[in-house]
Design a protein around this motif. Structure first.
Motif, PDB file in Angstrom:
ATOM      1  N   LEU A 133      50.127  75.230  14.634  1.00 23.99           N
ATOM      2  CA  LEU A 133      49.549  74.161  13.812  1.00 23.99           C
ATOM      3  C   LEU A 133      49.438  74.699  12.387  1.00 23.99           C
ATOM      4  O   LEU A 133      48.699  75.637  12.126  1.00 23.99           O
ATOM      5  CB  LEU A 133      48.165  73.759  14.337  1.00 23.99           C
ATOM      6  N   PRO A 134      50.202  74.111  11.464  1.00 23.56           N
ATOM      7  CA  PRO A 134      50.210  74.663  10.105  1.00 23.56           C
ATOM      8  C   PRO A 134      48.918  74.364   9.357  1.00 23.56           C
ATOM      9  O   PRO A 134      48.242  73.381   9.622  1.00 23.56           O
ATOM     10  CB  PRO A 134      51.390  73.951   9.446  1.00 23.56           C
ATOM     11  N   THR A 135      48.589  75.204   8.419  1.00 24.26           N
ATOM     12  CA  THR A 135      47.397  75.022   7.588  1.00 24.26           C
ATOM     13  C   THR A 135      47.753  74.414   6.242  1.00 24.26           C
ATOM     14  O   THR A 135      47.199  73.397   5.833  1.00 24.26           O
ATOM     15  CB  THR A 135      46.691  76.370   7.375  1.00 24.26           C
ATOM     16  N   THR A 136      48.692  75.035   5.551  1.00 26.27           N
ATOM     17  CA  THR A 136      48.994  74.677   4.167  1.00 26.27           C
ATOM     18  C   THR A 136      49.365  73.218   3.970  1.00 26.27           C
ATOM     19  O   THR A 136      48.818  72.565   3.070  1.00 26.27           O
ATOM     20  CB  THR A 136      50.086  75.606   3.606  1.00 26.27           C
ATOM     21  N   PRO A 137      50.276  72.626   4.765  1.00 24.31           N
ATOM     22  CA  PRO A 137      50.622  71.220   4.509  1.00 24.31           C
ATOM     23  C   PRO A 137      49.424  70.280   4.626  1.00 24.31           C
ATOM     24  O   PRO A 137      49.289  69.340   3.839  1.00 24.31           O
ATOM     25  CB  PRO A 137      51.665  70.887   5.576  1.00 24.31           C
ATOM     26  N   PHE A 138      48.543  70.548   5.587  1.00 22.81           N
ATOM     27  CA  PHE A 138      47.371  69.693   5.756  1.00 22.81           C
ATOM     28  C   PHE A 138      46.404  69.833   4.584  1.00 22.81           C
ATOM     29  O   PHE A 138      45.833  68.849   4.116  1.00 22.81           O
ATOM     30  CB  PHE A 138      46.652  69.987   7.076  1.00 22.81           C
ATOM     31  N   ILE A 139      46.231  71.054   4.104  1.00 24.77           N
ATOM     32  CA  ILE A 139      45.325  71.270   2.968  1.00 24.77           C
ATOM     33  C   ILE A 139      45.900  70.646   1.702  1.00 24.77           C
ATOM     34  O   ILE A 139      45.176  70.030   0.904  1.00 24.77           O
ATOM     35  CB  ILE A 139      45.027  72.775   2.785  1.00 24.77           C
ATOM     36  N   LEU A 140      47.215  70.789   1.497  1.00 28.64           N
ATOM     37  CA  LEU A 140      47.840  70.156   0.325  1.00 28.64           C
ATOM     38  C   LEU A 140      47.742  68.634   0.396  1.00 28.64           C
ATOM     39  O   LEU A 140      47.477  67.974  -0.610  1.00 28.64           O
ATOM     40  CB  LEU A 140      49.303  70.595   0.202  1.00 28.64           C
ATOM     41  N   LEU A 141      47.963  68.076   1.583  1.00 28.32           N
ATOM     42  CA  LEU A 141      47.839  66.625   1.753  1.00 28.32           C
ATOM     43  C   LEU A 141      46.396  66.184   1.526  1.00 28.32           C
ATOM     44  O   LEU A 141      46.139  65.159   0.874  1.00 28.32           O
ATOM     45  CB  LEU A 141      48.309  66.208   3.143  1.00 28.32           C
ATOM     46  N   ALA A 142      45.443  66.964   2.011  1.00 29.78           N
ATOM     47  CA  ALA A 142      44.028  66.645   1.778  1.00 29.78           C
ATOM     48  C   ALA A 142      43.721  66.645   0.287  1.00 29.78           C
ATOM     49  O   ALA A 142      43.029  65.762  -0.219  1.00 29.78           O
ATOM     50  CB  ALA A 142      43.136  67.650   2.507  1.00 29.78           C
ATOM     51  N   SER A 143      44.248  67.638  -0.415  1.00 28.99           N
ATOM     52  CA  SER A 143      44.029  67.702  -1.855  1.00 28.99           C
ATOM     53  C   SER A 143      44.584  66.476  -2.554  1.00 28.99           C
ATOM     54  O   SER A 143      43.937  65.904  -3.441  1.00 28.99           O
ATOM     55  CB  SER A 143      44.681  68.965  -2.416  1.00 28.99           C
ATOM     56  N   ALA A 144      45.784  66.059  -2.169  1.00 27.18           N
ATOM     57  CA  ALA A 144      46.385  64.866  -2.772  1.00 27.18           C
ATOM     58  C   ALA A 144      45.542  63.626  -2.474  1.00 27.18           C
ATOM     59  O   ALA A 144      45.330  62.786  -3.356  1.00 27.18           O
ATOM     60  CB  ALA A 144      47.809  64.678  -2.261  1.00 27.18           C
ATOM     61  N   CYS A 145      45.059  63.512  -1.247  1.00 25.69           N
ATOM     62  CA  CYS A 145      44.211  62.365  -0.885  1.00 25.69           C
ATOM     63  C   CYS A 145      42.905  62.388  -1.678  1.00 25.69           C
ATOM     64  O   CYS A 145      42.472  61.360  -2.201  1.00 25.69           O
ATOM     65  CB  CYS A 145      43.901  62.378   0.613  1.00 25.69           C
ATOM     66  N   PHE A 146      42.273  63.559  -1.759  1.00 24.88           N
ATOM     67  CA  PHE A 146      41.001  63.660  -2.463  1.00 24.88           C
ATOM     68  C   PHE A 146      41.168  63.430  -3.956  1.00 24.88           C
ATOM     69  O   PHE A 146      40.297  62.869  -4.614  1.00 24.88           O
ATOM     70  CB  PHE A 146      40.347  65.015  -2.218  1.00 24.88           C
ATOM     71  N   MET A 147      42.289  63.863  -4.498  1.00 25.80           N
ATOM     72  CA  MET A 147      42.527  63.692  -5.924  1.00 25.80           C
ATOM     73  C   MET A 147      42.552  62.208  -6.274  1.00 25.80           C
ATOM     74  O   MET A 147      42.052  61.802  -7.312  1.00 25.80           O
ATOM     75  CB  MET A 147      43.862  64.349  -6.313  1.00 25.80           C
ATOM     76  N   ARG A 148      43.101  61.412  -5.398  1.00 26.43           N
ATOM     77  CA  ARG A 148      43.179  59.977  -5.650  1.00 26.43           C
ATOM     78  C   ARG A 148      41.925  59.233  -5.219  1.00 26.43           C
ATOM     79  O   ARG A 148      41.549  58.251  -5.831  1.00 26.43           O
ATOM     80  CB  ARG A 148      44.389  59.406  -4.927  1.00 26.43           C
ATOM     81  N   GLY A 149      41.296  59.687  -4.133  1.00 23.18           N
ATOM     82  CA  GLY A 149      40.208  58.915  -3.545  1.00 23.18           C
ATOM     83  C   GLY A 149      38.807  59.408  -3.841  1.00 23.18           C
ATOM     84  O   GLY A 149      37.870  58.611  -3.872  1.00 23.18           O
ATOM     85  N   SER A 150      38.644  60.712  -4.039  1.00 27.72           N
ATOM     86  CA  SER A 150      37.302  61.247  -4.217  1.00 27.72           C
ATOM     87  C   SER A 150      37.330  62.461  -5.143  1.00 27.72           C
ATOM     88  O   SER A 150      37.666  63.564  -4.709  1.00 27.72           O
ATOM     89  CB  SER A 150      36.706  61.650  -2.861  1.00 27.72           C
ATOM     90  N   PRO A 151      36.980  62.275  -6.396  1.00 27.67           N
ATOM     91  CA  PRO A 151      36.962  63.419  -7.316  1.00 27.67           C
ATOM     92  C   PRO A 151      36.035  64.542  -6.855  1.00 27.67           C
ATOM     93  O   PRO A 151      36.330  65.711  -7.072  1.00 27.67           O
ATOM     94  CB  PRO A 151      36.465  62.809  -8.623  1.00 27.67           C
ATOM     95  N   ARG A 152      34.951  64.199  -6.187  1.00 30.19           N
ATOM     96  CA  ARG A 152      34.012  65.222  -5.722  1.00 30.19           C
ATOM     97  C   ARG A 152      34.655  66.128  -4.664  1.00 30.19           C
ATOM     98  O   ARG A 152      34.574  67.353  -4.741  1.00 30.19           O
ATOM     99  CB  ARG A 152      32.770  64.543  -5.144  1.00 30.19           C
ATOM    100  N   PHE A 153      35.322  65.524  -3.685  1.00 31.40           N
ATOM    101  CA  PHE A 153      35.984  66.329  -2.653  1.00 31.40           C
ATOM    102  C   PHE A 153      37.177  67.082  -3.230  1.00 31.40           C
ATOM    103  O   PHE A 153      37.455  68.212  -2.842  1.00 31.40           O
ATOM    104  CB  PHE A 153      36.435  65.466  -1.475  1.00 31.40           C
ATOM    105  N   HIS A 154      37.891  66.450  -4.156  1.00 26.22           N
ATOM    106  CA  HIS A 154      39.017  67.137  -4.794  1.00 26.22           C
ATOM    107  C   HIS A 154      38.522  68.387  -5.532  1.00 26.22           C
ATOM    108  O   HIS A 154      39.115  69.462  -5.430  1.00 26.22           O
ATOM    109  CB  HIS A 154      39.742  66.199  -5.760  1.00 26.22           C
ATOM    110  N   HIS A 155      37.429  68.252  -6.245  1.00 29.18           N
ATOM    111  CA  HIS A 155      36.842  69.399  -6.942  1.00 29.18           C
ATOM    112  C   HIS A 155      36.456  70.479  -5.940  1.00 29.18           C
ATOM    113  O   HIS A 155      36.678  71.674  -6.170  1.00 29.18           O
ATOM    114  CB  HIS A 155      35.613  68.952  -7.745  1.00 29.18           C
TER     115      HIS A 155
END
Length: 121
Positions: A19-41
């Motif tokens: 189960l890869p780590t990096t792709p999920f974390i990068l996808l989470a970052s992209a989602c947070f960047m668009r949806g939640s500045p607090r989580f992205h930070h």
């Protein structure tokens, strides 16, 4: 919601083989960047994931040490999975997948520290 799921899967990927780590974390970052500045930070400044994400977002590259660690973990996790796999066809499929993944991973650009240090001084 998707970002939180990706962070959870990324954390699981840190301890589970295959189960890869990096792709999920990068996808989470992209989602947070668009949806939640607090989580992205939070994820950009996370002590474990933040450096990797910033390097990828800013330079589309990995640090050499991170690349070597990731390749070692890929080899280790696939070796363990192949060893414990009960079926020959699955062992062969895992080996092929590992080779393809490593060939792709080797192609990723590397951040050269010396060039970065000269630019910053």
């Amino acid at each position: 919601m998707v970002g939180g799921l990706c962070v959870g899967l990324g954390i699981l990927g840190a301890v589970l083989p295959l189960l890869p780590t990096t792709p999920f974390i990068l996808l989470a970052s992209a989602c947070f960047m668009r949806g939640s500045p607090r989580f992205h930070h939070w994820i950009i400044h996370h002590p474990t994931f933040g450096t990797f994400i910033r390097d990828w977002q800013e330079k589309r590259a990995l640090r050499r040490s991170a690349k070597h660690r990731a390749m070692a973990l890929i080899v280790l996790s696939f070796t363990v999975s192949i060893y414990f796999s009960p079926f020959l066809w699955l062992k062969i499929a895992l080996l092929i997948f590992a080779i393809v993944l490593l060939l792709w991973f080797v192609q990723l650009p590397v951040i050269e520290h010396l060039a970065d240090d000269e630019e910053n001084h």
